[in-house]
Motif scaffolding. Structure first.
Motif, PDB file in Angstrom:
ATOM      1  N   SER A 291      64.319 -13.597  37.554  1.00 29.18           N
ATOM      2  CA  SER A 291      64.202 -12.571  36.925  1.00 29.18           C
ATOM      3  C   SER A 291      62.603 -11.922  36.593  1.00 29.18           C
ATOM      4  O   SER A 291      62.201 -11.981  35.606  1.00 29.18           O
ATOM      5  CB  SER A 291      64.988 -12.427  35.844  1.00 29.18           C
ATOM      6  OG  SER A 291      64.710 -13.465  34.963  1.00 29.18           O
ATOM      7  N   GLY A 292      61.977 -11.992  37.666  1.00 26.51           N
ATOM      8  CA  GLY A 292      60.485 -11.527  37.506  1.00 26.51           C
ATOM      9  C   GLY A 292      59.520 -12.490  37.417  1.00 26.51           C
ATOM     10  O   GLY A 292      58.321 -12.086  37.021  1.00 26.51           O
ATOM     11  N   SER A 293      59.727 -13.748  37.594  1.00 25.46           N
ATOM     12  CA  SER A 293      58.944 -14.889  37.624  1.00 25.46           C
ATOM     13  C   SER A 293      59.017 -15.878  38.493  1.00 25.46           C
ATOM     14  O   SER A 293      60.154 -15.866  39.143  1.00 25.46           O
ATOM     15  CB  SER A 293      59.026 -15.539  36.229  1.00 25.46           C
ATOM     16  OG  SER A 293      59.937 -16.231  35.985  1.00 25.46           O
ATOM     17  N   LEU A 294      57.987 -16.381  39.129  1.00 27.72           N
ATOM     18  CA  LEU A 294      57.980 -17.461  40.003  1.00 27.72           C
ATOM     19  C   LEU A 294      57.500 -18.747  39.245  1.00 27.72           C
ATOM     20  O   LEU A 294      56.550 -18.735  38.632  1.00 27.72           O
ATOM     21  CB  LEU A 294      56.859 -17.092  41.368  1.00 27.72           C
ATOM     22  CG  LEU A 294      56.963 -15.797  41.739  1.00 27.72           C
ATOM     23  CD1 LEU A 294      55.827 -15.582  42.855  1.00 27.72           C
ATOM     24  CD2 LEU A 294      57.986 -15.898  42.813  1.00 27.72           C
TER      25      LEU A 294
ATOM     26  N   LEU B  43      54.342 -17.639  37.511  1.00 31.68           N
ATOM     27  CA  LEU B  43      53.740 -16.312  37.752  1.00 31.68           C
ATOM     28  C   LEU B  43      54.797 -15.496  37.266  1.00 31.68           C
ATOM     29  O   LEU B  43      56.027 -15.421  37.779  1.00 31.68           O
ATOM     30  CB  LEU B  43      53.640 -16.196  39.116  1.00 31.68           C
ATOM     31  CG  LEU B  43      52.210 -16.842  39.857  1.00 31.68           C
ATOM     32  CD1 LEU B  43      52.128 -18.410  39.450  1.00 31.68           C
ATOM     33  CD2 LEU B  43      52.014 -16.269  41.280  1.00 31.68           C
ATOM     34  N   ARG B  44      54.565 -14.738  36.332  1.00 35.36           N
ATOM     35  CA  ARG B  44      55.397 -13.712  35.757  1.00 35.36           C
ATOM     36  C   ARG B  44      54.712 -12.264  35.668  1.00 35.36           C
ATOM     37  O   ARG B  44      53.637 -11.904  35.866  1.00 35.36           O
ATOM     38  CB  ARG B  44      56.051 -13.988  34.225  1.00 35.36           C
ATOM     39  CG  ARG B  44      54.715 -13.879  33.187  1.00 35.36           C
ATOM     40  CD  ARG B  44      55.059 -13.502  31.816  1.00 35.36           C
ATOM     41  NE  ARG B  44      54.125 -13.891  30.853  1.00 35.36           N
ATOM     42  CZ  ARG B  44      53.153 -13.102  30.751  1.00 35.36           C
ATOM     43  NH1 ARG B  44      53.085 -11.721  31.288  1.00 35.36           N
ATOM     44  NH2 ARG B  44      52.386 -13.084  29.758  1.00 35.36           N
ATOM     45  N   GLU B  45      55.790 -11.152  35.754  1.00 35.79           N
ATOM     46  CA  GLU B  45      55.254  -9.899  35.743  1.00 35.79           C
ATOM     47  C   GLU B  45      54.336  -9.457  34.456  1.00 35.79           C
ATOM     48  O   GLU B  45      54.913 -10.129  33.595  1.00 35.79           O
ATOM     49  CB  GLU B  45      56.388  -9.078  36.125  1.00 35.79           C
ATOM     50  CG  GLU B  45      57.319  -9.193  37.589  1.00 35.79           C
ATOM     51  CD  GLU B  45      57.750  -7.978  38.275  1.00 35.79           C
ATOM     52  OE1 GLU B  45      56.910  -7.225  38.574  1.00 35.79           O
ATOM     53  OE2 GLU B  45      59.092  -8.049  38.243  1.00 35.79           O
TER      54      GLU B  45
ATOM     55  N   VAL C  54      52.689  -7.615  41.083  1.00 36.82           N
ATOM     56  CA  VAL C  54      51.704  -8.368  40.561  1.00 36.82           C
ATOM     57  C   VAL C  54      51.947  -9.010  39.364  1.00 36.82           C
ATOM     58  O   VAL C  54      52.813  -8.702  38.625  1.00 36.82           O
ATOM     59  CB  VAL C  54      50.624  -7.259  39.942  1.00 36.82           C
ATOM     60  CG1 VAL C  54      49.049  -7.907  39.313  1.00 36.82           C
ATOM     61  CG2 VAL C  54      50.254  -6.171  40.875  1.00 36.82           C
ATOM     62  N   PHE C  55      51.430 -10.404  39.303  1.00 35.80           N
ATOM     63  CA  PHE C  55      52.000 -11.284  38.663  1.00 35.80           C
ATOM     64  C   PHE C  55      50.805 -11.978  37.593  1.00 35.80           C
ATOM     65  O   PHE C  55      49.841 -12.265  38.183  1.00 35.80           O
ATOM     66  CB  PHE C  55      52.670 -12.433  39.237  1.00 35.80           C
ATOM     67  CG  PHE C  55      53.857 -12.186  40.008  1.00 35.80           C
ATOM     68  CD1 PHE C  55      55.115 -12.195  39.580  1.00 35.80           C
ATOM     69  CD2 PHE C  55      53.652 -11.968  41.618  1.00 35.80           C
ATOM     70  CE1 PHE C  55      56.255 -11.831  40.412  1.00 35.80           C
ATOM     71  CE2 PHE C  55      54.794 -11.635  42.285  1.00 35.80           C
ATOM     72  CZ  PHE C  55      55.905 -11.578  41.669  1.00 35.80           C
ATOM     73  N   ALA C  56      51.228 -12.329  36.525  1.00 37.49           N
ATOM     74  CA  ALA C  56      49.949 -12.898  35.539  1.00 37.49           C
ATOM     75  C   ALA C  56      50.313 -14.504  35.909  1.00 37.49           C
ATOM     76  O   ALA C  56      51.562 -15.013  36.095  1.00 37.49           O
ATOM     77  CB  ALA C  56      50.408 -12.625  34.274  1.00 37.49           C
ATOM     78  N   ILE C  57      49.300 -15.125  36.194  1.00 37.11           N
ATOM     79  CA  ILE C  57      49.327 -16.451  36.371  1.00 37.11           C
ATOM     80  C   ILE C  57      49.101 -17.353  34.943  1.00 37.11           C
ATOM     81  O   ILE C  57      48.273 -17.151  34.600  1.00 37.11           O
ATOM     82  CB  ILE C  57      48.157 -16.914  37.455  1.00 37.11           C
ATOM     83  CG1 ILE C  57      48.353 -16.246  38.656  1.00 37.11           C
ATOM     84  CG2 ILE C  57      47.996 -18.403  37.648  1.00 37.11           C
ATOM     85  CD1 ILE C  57      46.979 -16.417  39.566  1.00 37.11           C
ATOM     86  N   ILE C  58      50.231 -17.961  34.783  1.00 37.39           N
ATOM     87  CA  ILE C  58      50.075 -18.720  33.449  1.00 37.39           C
ATOM     88  C   ILE C  58      50.313 -20.327  33.563  1.00 37.39           C
ATOM     89  O   ILE C  58      51.081 -20.721  34.677  1.00 37.39           O
ATOM     90  CB  ILE C  58      51.379 -18.424  32.792  1.00 37.39           C
ATOM     91  CG1 ILE C  58      51.618 -16.774  32.765  1.00 37.39           C
ATOM     92  CG2 ILE C  58      51.613 -18.901  31.437  1.00 37.39           C
ATOM     93  CD1 ILE C  58      50.626 -16.170  31.895  1.00 37.39           C
TER      94      ILE C  58
ATOM     95  N   GLU D 193      47.593 -22.704  44.464  1.00 37.35           N
ATOM     96  CA  GLU D 193      48.879 -22.813  44.017  1.00 37.35           C
ATOM     97  C   GLU D 193      49.462 -21.303  44.015  1.00 37.35           C
ATOM     98  O   GLU D 193      50.683 -21.213  44.397  1.00 37.35           O
ATOM     99  CB  GLU D 193      49.146 -23.625  42.579  1.00 37.35           C
ATOM    100  CG  GLU D 193      49.303 -25.065  42.756  1.00 37.35           C
ATOM    101  CD  GLU D 193      49.722 -25.641  41.552  1.00 37.35           C
ATOM    102  OE1 GLU D 193      50.758 -25.545  40.795  1.00 37.35           O
ATOM    103  OE2 GLU D 193      48.778 -26.524  40.905  1.00 37.35           O
ATOM    104  N   ALA D 194      49.092 -20.651  43.421  1.00 35.50           N
ATOM    105  CA  ALA D 194      49.351 -19.181  42.971  1.00 35.50           C
ATOM    106  C   ALA D 194      49.593 -18.521  44.623  1.00 35.50           C
ATOM    107  O   ALA D 194      50.523 -17.970  44.767  1.00 35.50           O
ATOM    108  CB  ALA D 194      48.508 -18.391  42.352  1.00 35.50           C
TER     109      ALA D 194
END
Length: 189
Positions: A6-9, A16-18, A70-74, A115-116
């Motif tokens: 649901s919106g994250s890898l 990686l989340r939206e 587009v994902f934020a890398i966390i 990784e991303a």
């Protein structure tokens, strides 16, 4: 192993989340630095430019058909936003897209961009059903070239003077790609 939920890898170290609206603060930590924009067509961001960027991502998320993810890398252990990764569908019929990424310089050299990139590639092949994924980089950006090669992409060539830089000069771009048949050779975690 990478998972899509649901919106994250997710993998072992990163997720990686939206984006959400408040993420502009984390983005601004890196997008406001001159070193980050050195190879970009944009200059280091003002707060307003960073907010506009994040708001555009949120608008693009609602478009139908959706072409931009587009994902934020966390980093999981710190819950720290350290960059952004993006995949765009460029051609639905021919199943092609491209990826891009950017990481806060405090985290350069730690494998995060690689990784991303691998996670974006896995998402593109497994969830978006792409056949071909492309990436571009400035020929002088040795770090980005290494990331693309470590992520399994192959350099195909060079586009001459295809981008107009902030100083008015034209810039070349190296073209990298990977095909879905190459995905079997890549570990996306």
């Amino acid at each position: 192993m990478m998972e899509w939920n649901s919106g994250s890898l997710n993998n072992e170290r990163l997720y990686l989340r939206e984006f959400n609206e408040s993420d502009w603060v984390g983005v601004h930590r890196y997008a406001s630095q001159d070193i980050v924009s050195k190879y970009q067509v944009w200059d280091s961001n003002s707060e307003e430019e960073t907010k506009t960027f994040v708001n555009q991502i949120l608008k693009d998320k609602l478009k139908k058909p959706r072409t931009r993810y587009v994902f934020a890398i966390i980093i999981k252990k710190d819950d720290a936003l350290v960059g952004a990764g993006e995949i765009n569908i460029r051609d639905f019929l021919n199943k092609s897209g491209d990826i891009a990424y950017i990481v806060n310089p405090m985290y350069w050299g730690k494998g995060i961009a690689t990784e991303a990139a691998k996670m974006l590639i896995g998402f593109g092949f497994e969830k978006l059903n792409l056949h071909r994924i492309t990436a571009y980089c400035n020929p002088d950006n040795l770090g980005s070239k290494r990331v693309l090669e470590k992520a399994g992409l192959t350099q195909e060539g060079k586009l001459r003077e295809n981008l107009l830089m902030k100083n008015g000069d034209w810039r070349d771009s190296l073209v990298y790609s990977i095909l879905d048949k190459g995905k079997r050779q890549i570990n996306y975690t």
